[in-house]
Design a protein around this motif. Structure first.
Motif, PDB file in Angstrom:
ATOM      1  N   GLY A 218       0.815  -1.211   0.000  1.00  0.00           N
ATOM      2  CA  GLY A 218       0.000   0.000   0.000  1.00  0.00           C
ATOM      3  C   GLY A 218       0.845   1.256   0.000  1.00  0.00           C
ATOM      4  O   GLY A 218       0.500   2.252  -0.635  1.00  0.00           O
ATOM      5  N   LEU A 219       1.960   1.194   0.713  1.00  0.00           N
ATOM      6  CA  LEU A 219       2.858   2.343   0.760  1.00  0.00           C
ATOM      7  C   LEU A 219       3.453   2.619  -0.620  1.00  0.00           C
ATOM      8  O   LEU A 219       3.499   3.767  -1.080  1.00  0.00           O
ATOM      9  CB  LEU A 219       3.974   2.074   1.775  1.00  0.00           C
ATOM     10  N   ILE A 220       3.873   1.555  -1.283  1.00  0.00           N
ATOM     11  CA  ILE A 220       4.435   1.692  -2.633  1.00  0.00           C
ATOM     12  C   ILE A 220       3.376   2.244  -3.586  1.00  0.00           C
ATOM     13  O   ILE A 220       3.643   3.150  -4.388  1.00  0.00           O
ATOM     14  CB  ILE A 220       4.964   0.337  -3.134  1.00  0.00           C
ATOM     15  N   GLU A 221       2.154   1.695  -3.505  1.00  0.00           N
ATOM     16  CA  GLU A 221       1.068   2.137  -4.375  1.00  0.00           C
ATOM     17  C   GLU A 221       0.698   3.592  -4.106  1.00  0.00           C
ATOM     18  O   GLU A 221       0.448   4.373  -5.032  1.00  0.00           O
ATOM     19  CB  GLU A 221      -0.148   1.231  -4.166  1.00  0.00           C
ATOM     20  N   THR A 222       0.666   3.975  -2.834  1.00  0.00           N
ATOM     21  CA  THR A 222       0.311   5.350  -2.466  1.00  0.00           C
ATOM     22  C   THR A 222       1.340   6.345  -2.989  1.00  0.00           C
ATOM     23  O   THR A 222       0.994   7.409  -3.516  1.00  0.00           O
ATOM     24  CB  THR A 222       0.193   5.474  -0.941  1.00  0.00           C
ATOM     25  N   ILE A 223       2.612   5.995  -2.813  1.00  0.00           N
ATOM     26  CA  ILE A 223       3.674   6.871  -3.320  1.00  0.00           C
ATOM     27  C   ILE A 223       3.561   7.017  -4.827  1.00  0.00           C
ATOM     28  O   ILE A 223       3.661   8.130  -5.380  1.00  0.00           O
ATOM     29  CB  ILE A 223       5.056   6.329  -2.923  1.00  0.00           C
ATOM     30  N   TYR A 224       3.330   5.891  -5.509  1.00  0.00           N
ATOM     31  CA  TYR A 224       3.213   5.943  -6.968  1.00  0.00           C
ATOM     32  C   TYR A 224       2.033   6.812  -7.403  1.00  0.00           C
ATOM     33  O   TYR A 224       2.142   7.632  -8.313  1.00  0.00           O
ATOM     34  CB  TYR A 224       3.051   4.532  -7.534  1.00  0.00           C
ATOM     35  N   ASN A 225       0.880   6.624  -6.747  1.00  0.00           N
ATOM     36  CA  ASN A 225      -0.322   7.371  -7.136  1.00  0.00           C
ATOM     37  C   ASN A 225      -0.191   8.868  -6.897  1.00  0.00           C
ATOM     38  O   ASN A 225      -0.850   9.669  -7.563  1.00  0.00           O
ATOM     39  CB  ASN A 225      -1.536   6.845  -6.370  1.00  0.00           C
ATOM     40  N   ASN A 226       0.631   9.249  -5.939  1.00  0.00           N
ATOM     41  CA  ASN A 226       0.750  10.668  -5.578  1.00  0.00           C
ATOM     42  C   ASN A 226       2.069  11.306  -5.999  1.00  0.00           C
ATOM     43  O   ASN A 226       2.234  12.516  -5.832  1.00  0.00           O
ATOM     44  CB  ASN A 226       0.570  10.829  -4.066  1.00  0.00           C
ATOM     45  N   ILE A 227       2.989  10.508  -6.519  1.00  0.00           N
ATOM     46  CA  ILE A 227       4.298  11.052  -6.878  1.00  0.00           C
ATOM     47  C   ILE A 227       4.174  12.087  -7.991  1.00  0.00           C
ATOM     48  O   ILE A 227       4.973  13.023  -8.086  1.00  0.00           O
ATOM     49  CB  ILE A 227       5.267   9.914  -7.304  1.00  0.00           C
ATOM     50  N   TYR A 228       3.140  11.933  -8.829  1.00  0.00           N
ATOM     51  CA  TYR A 228       2.963  12.869  -9.933  1.00  0.00           C
ATOM     52  C   TYR A 228       2.594  14.262  -9.424  1.00  0.00           C
ATOM     53  O   TYR A 228       2.976  15.269 -10.025  1.00  0.00           O
ATOM     54  CB  TYR A 228       1.912  12.340 -10.909  1.00  0.00           C
ATOM     55  N   TYR A 229       1.865  14.309  -8.321  1.00  0.00           N
ATOM     56  CA  TYR A 229       1.565  15.598  -7.704  1.00  0.00           C
ATOM     57  C   TYR A 229       2.861  16.253  -7.223  1.00  0.00           C
ATOM     58  O   TYR A 229       3.058  17.466  -7.378  1.00  0.00           O
ATOM     59  CB  TYR A 229       0.602  15.410  -6.530  1.00  0.00           C
ATOM     60  N   ILE A 366       9.511   3.981 -12.784  1.00  0.00           N
ATOM     61  CA  ILE A 366      10.568   4.994 -12.641  1.00  0.00           C
ATOM     62  C   ILE A 366      10.840   5.751 -13.944  1.00  0.00           C
ATOM     63  O   ILE A 366      10.950   6.989 -13.935  1.00  0.00           O
ATOM     64  CB  ILE A 366      11.859   4.342 -12.096  1.00  0.00           C
ATOM     65  N   PRO A 367      10.934   5.058 -15.103  1.00  0.00           N
ATOM     66  CA  PRO A 367      11.138   5.812 -16.357  1.00  0.00           C
ATOM     67  C   PRO A 367      10.024   6.805 -16.657  1.00  0.00           C
ATOM     68  O   PRO A 367      10.270   7.849 -17.271  1.00  0.00           O
ATOM     69  CB  PRO A 367      11.194   4.700 -17.422  1.00  0.00           C
ATOM     70  N   ILE A 368       8.792   6.506 -16.218  1.00  0.00           N
ATOM     71  CA  ILE A 368       7.668   7.415 -16.464  1.00  0.00           C
ATOM     72  C   ILE A 368       7.870   8.718 -15.703  1.00  0.00           C
ATOM     73  O   ILE A 368       7.603   9.813 -16.219  1.00  0.00           O
ATOM     74  CB  ILE A 368       6.354   6.743 -16.030  1.00  0.00           C
ATOM     75  N   ILE A 369       8.338   8.602 -14.465  1.00  0.00           N
ATOM     76  CA  ILE A 369       8.582   9.789 -13.647  1.00  0.00           C
ATOM     77  C   ILE A 369       9.664  10.657 -14.283  1.00  0.00           C
ATOM     78  O   ILE A 369       9.539  11.878 -14.372  1.00  0.00           O
ATOM     79  CB  ILE A 369       8.994   9.362 -12.227  1.00  0.00           C
ATOM     80  N   ILE A 370      10.718  10.014 -14.740  1.00  0.00           N
ATOM     81  CA  ILE A 370      11.816  10.739 -15.404  1.00  0.00           C
ATOM     82  C   ILE A 370      11.311  11.399 -16.682  1.00  0.00           C
ATOM     83  O   ILE A 370      11.671  12.543 -16.996  1.00  0.00           O
ATOM     84  CB  ILE A 370      12.989   9.782 -15.705  1.00  0.00           C
ATOM     85  N   LEU A 371      10.453  10.675 -17.403  1.00  0.00           N
ATOM     86  CA  LEU A 371       9.876  11.212 -18.642  1.00  0.00           C
ATOM     87  C   LEU A 371       9.108  12.499 -18.363  1.00  0.00           C
ATOM     88  O   LEU A 371       9.226  13.483 -19.110  1.00  0.00           O
ATOM     89  CB  LEU A 371       8.936  10.160 -19.247  1.00  0.00           C
ATOM     90  N   GLY A 372       8.349  12.522 -17.275  1.00  0.00           N
ATOM     91  CA  GLY A 372       7.580  13.706 -16.932  1.00  0.00           C
ATOM     92  C   GLY A 372       8.455  14.897 -16.591  1.00  0.00           C
ATOM     93  O   GLY A 372       8.140  16.035 -16.953  1.00  0.00           O
ATOM     94  N   LYS A 378       2.035  15.990 -20.272  1.00  0.00           N
ATOM     95  CA  LYS A 378       1.357  15.102 -21.215  1.00  0.00           C
ATOM     96  C   LYS A 378       2.179  13.852 -21.506  1.00  0.00           C
ATOM     97  O   LYS A 378       1.633  12.741 -21.585  1.00  0.00           O
ATOM     98  CB  LYS A 378       1.046  15.850 -22.515  1.00  0.00           C
ATOM     99  N   ALA A 379       3.479  14.007 -21.672  1.00  0.00           N
ATOM    100  CA  ALA A 379       4.343  12.842 -21.889  1.00  0.00           C
ATOM    101  C   ALA A 379       4.286  11.894 -20.698  1.00  0.00           C
ATOM    102  O   ALA A 379       4.286  10.666 -20.857  1.00  0.00           O
ATOM    103  CB  ALA A 379       5.788  13.306 -22.133  1.00  0.00           C
ATOM    104  N   MET A 380       4.201  12.453 -19.503  1.00  0.00           N
ATOM    105  CA  MET A 380       4.114  11.638 -18.295  1.00  0.00           C
ATOM    106  C   MET A 380       2.820  10.822 -18.280  1.00  0.00           C
ATOM    107  O   MET A 380       2.818   9.643 -17.902  1.00  0.00           O
ATOM    108  CB  MET A 380       4.188  12.538 -17.064  1.00  0.00           C
ATOM    109  N   ILE A 381       1.723  11.421 -18.713  1.00  0.00           N
ATOM    110  CA  ILE A 381       0.440  10.705 -18.715  1.00  0.00           C
ATOM    111  C   ILE A 381       0.448   9.591 -19.758  1.00  0.00           C
ATOM    112  O   ILE A 381      -0.107   8.508 -19.525  1.00  0.00           O
ATOM    113  CB  ILE A 381      -0.729  11.678 -18.956  1.00  0.00           C
ATOM    114  N   TYR A 382       1.085   9.841 -20.918  1.00  0.00           N
ATOM    115  CA  TYR A 382       1.229   8.757 -21.898  1.00  0.00           C
ATOM    116  C   TYR A 382       1.991   7.575 -21.286  1.00  0.00           C
ATOM    117  O   TYR A 382       1.658   6.406 -21.503  1.00  0.00           O
ATOM    118  CB  TYR A 382       1.962   9.255 -23.141  1.00  0.00           C
ATOM    119  N   GLY A 383       3.010   7.886 -20.512  1.00  0.00           N
ATOM    120  CA  GLY A 383       3.753   6.833 -19.822  1.00  0.00           C
ATOM    121  C   GLY A 383       2.888   6.104 -18.809  1.00  0.00           C
ATOM    122  O   GLY A 383       2.995   4.883 -18.640  1.00  0.00           O
ATOM    123  N   MET A 384       2.008   6.837 -18.130  1.00  0.00           N
ATOM    124  CA  MET A 384       1.079   6.217 -17.173  1.00  0.00           C
ATOM    125  C   MET A 384       0.131   5.250 -17.883  1.00  0.00           C
ATOM    126  O   MET A 384      -0.228   4.196 -17.331  1.00  0.00           O
ATOM    127  CB  MET A 384       0.291   7.308 -16.445  1.00  0.00           C
TER     128      MET A 384
END
Length: 480
Positions: A218-229, A366-372, A378-384
């Protein structure tokens, strides 16, 4: 009452609860968005990851551990209650201490005092976690829906009143805090459970053995879901985050509502079938087919009407949110399926496999975060979107393997629903390009035509999932 009848009743009331909850937040969000600026929403969005991570630590997987356990006692519930409360106080103390550094990280001085006040909601919320868990375990969502009505109306009134009187971002803080307060108060009144003065080390260890893996997951999922913010707030601006957060909230109304309903109902229901493999598989398959029919129609339909929706409800100042919303709909449409498959891992007692899959999926993110960071939002959302598809394969492969319902079988079962929803959304989107009406009129036309087109296709082709959902809703719609 049979398990099927309890499940149908639970689905109705769970949907009502989430509709009131998310629908209320959605409506008050629209009202506040017309009063406040994107920057003020962005400021609160910057703090979301810290609040969400704290909430995950407070629960620590114990809620699902209690739901799965067949013979929970007062000792079990009380032990977890005091653990939740102690961790919430500890997390709030950490946020209070580090609020200055978090403010400096984002270069927004106002965040320090905002976090110190907003963090109080963690302690308020912890007082009601066990009551909600007991209601969920008993498949009692009617009481939770009643709580949501009171909390939504009360918190919305307070927030709107403050916004109108010029309190700005503090109206958003008040919205969260007052909601936690109302929810906790009425759960204590209506759930009829009170903690005993006992803390059992054995109960804690037994529950934590299962819950600890869910905590890490859950911690990993929460960080992932909110890391974009966090990424948008740090490398772009509060205004950009405001646009993204509004789009994310719009897409989360259907996807989050459906995901939450199915997750909350399917877990206790499937847990009761864990000793009957054949019945478990059939129920699992039926839940997936019906859920994804609704998910595809809602999310692809939302993408088709995104432009008039944003303009009609929020105004032209929020128009940059449109493209984010359209892209996020393609990310969110698979969220309910992720939730069902992950629930199956927990039902089968494989929280260890749950954890390993979560770790693998987040490494791939991780590559998606770097992409953003380098190429924009928009590039980040395509990665998502790509990551959601990869996650779908990983979740479905392992959960399906445990019950004999493979990833390819799942795709085959949900493909007709996807084709139907895609066809409907294409027609609705084309209407938006051809027709020249004010946004609100165009939105109404598109929504009605989308619903009519879907019903006509389903009736003509005798669509089974459509008929299943209609049968579930029919008695409740006629009664209420």
């Amino acid at each position: 009452m049979s398990l099927k009848e309890k499940t149908v009743k639970a689905l109705f009331w769970s949907f009502a609860d989430n509709f009131i909850n998310l629908g209320g937040q959605f409506i008050v969000g629209i009202i506040l968005a017309r009063i406040l600026s994107p920057r003020e929403f962005g400021l609160v969005g910057m703090l979301s990851i810290f609040i969400a991570i704290s909430q995950t630590f407070i629960d620590s997987g114990f809620s699902n551990a209690l739901i799965r356990k067949k013979d929970c006692t007062q000792r079990d519930y009380s032990t977890v209650f005091y653990f939740n409360l102690a961790v919430s106080i500890f997390c709030y103390a950490l946020l209070f201490i580090f609020s200055r550094y978090i403010s400096s990280f984002f270069k927004e001085p106002q965040l320090e005092v905002l976090l110190k006040i907003l963090g109080l909601g963690l302690v308020l919320n912890s007082f009601g976690l066990i009551q909600r868990t007991i209601l969920t375990k008993d498949i009692n969502f009617k009481t939770q829906a009643k709580v949501s009505v009171v909390a939504t109306l009360g918190s919305s009134f307070i927030a709107i009143l403050m916004a109108v009187n010029g309190f700005g971002v503090w109206s958003l803080v008040a919205l969260t805090l007052s909601r936690y307060g109302f929810v906790t108060t009425f759960l204590w009144i209506w759930a009829k459970w009170k903690p005993a003065f006992v803390f059992c080390k054995k109960s804690f260890n037994d529950l934590f053995y299962f819950g600890s893996k869910l905590l890490i997951s859950g911690l990993i999922e929460t960080i992932y879901n909110n890391i974009y913010y966090l990424i948008i707030g740090k490398f772009f601006s509060a205004v950009d985050l405001g646009y993204y957060s509004r789009a994310d909230q719009f897409q989360s109304v259907p996807s989050g509502n459906l995901q939450s309903v199915i997750s909350r109902v399917s877990f206790p229901v499937l847990s009761k079938l864990q000793d009957d493999p054949e019945h478990l598989k059939n129920t699992y398959q039926k839940i997936i087919k019906n859920t994804m029919f609704a998910a595809f129609c809602l999310m692809l339909g939302l993408a088709a009407v995104a432009h008039p929706l944003i303009l009609a409800l929020l105004g032209s100042k929020w128009e940059p949110s449109v493209v984010y919303l359209q892209l996020l709909c393609f990310v969110g449409m698979f969220y309910p399926l992720h939730a069902i498959n992950l629930n199956m891992l927990q039902v089968c007692g494989r929280s260890d496999l749950f954890l390993r899959i979560e770790i693998l999926k987040k490494i791939l993110a991780i590559p998606i975060i770097i992409l953003g960071i380098f190429y924009g939002i928009k590039a980040m959302i395509y990665g998502m979107m790509l990551h959601s598809l990869v996650s779908l394969y990983l979740n479905s492969f392992w959960s399906g393997r445990l019950v004999g319902y493979s990833f390819s079988s799942q795709l085959k079962d949900i493909s007709p629903s996807f084709i139907l929803a895609l066809s409907m959304s294409f027609i609705v989107f084309t209407e938006g390009l051809i027709l020249s009406y004010p946004p609100l009129i165009l939105l109404i036309i598109q929504v009605i035509s989308g619903a009519v087109i879907t019903m006509i296709i389903c009736e003509c082709f005798n669509f089974r999932e459509y008929k299943n959902i209609k049968e579930i809703l029919k008695p409740y719609l006629s009664k209420y």
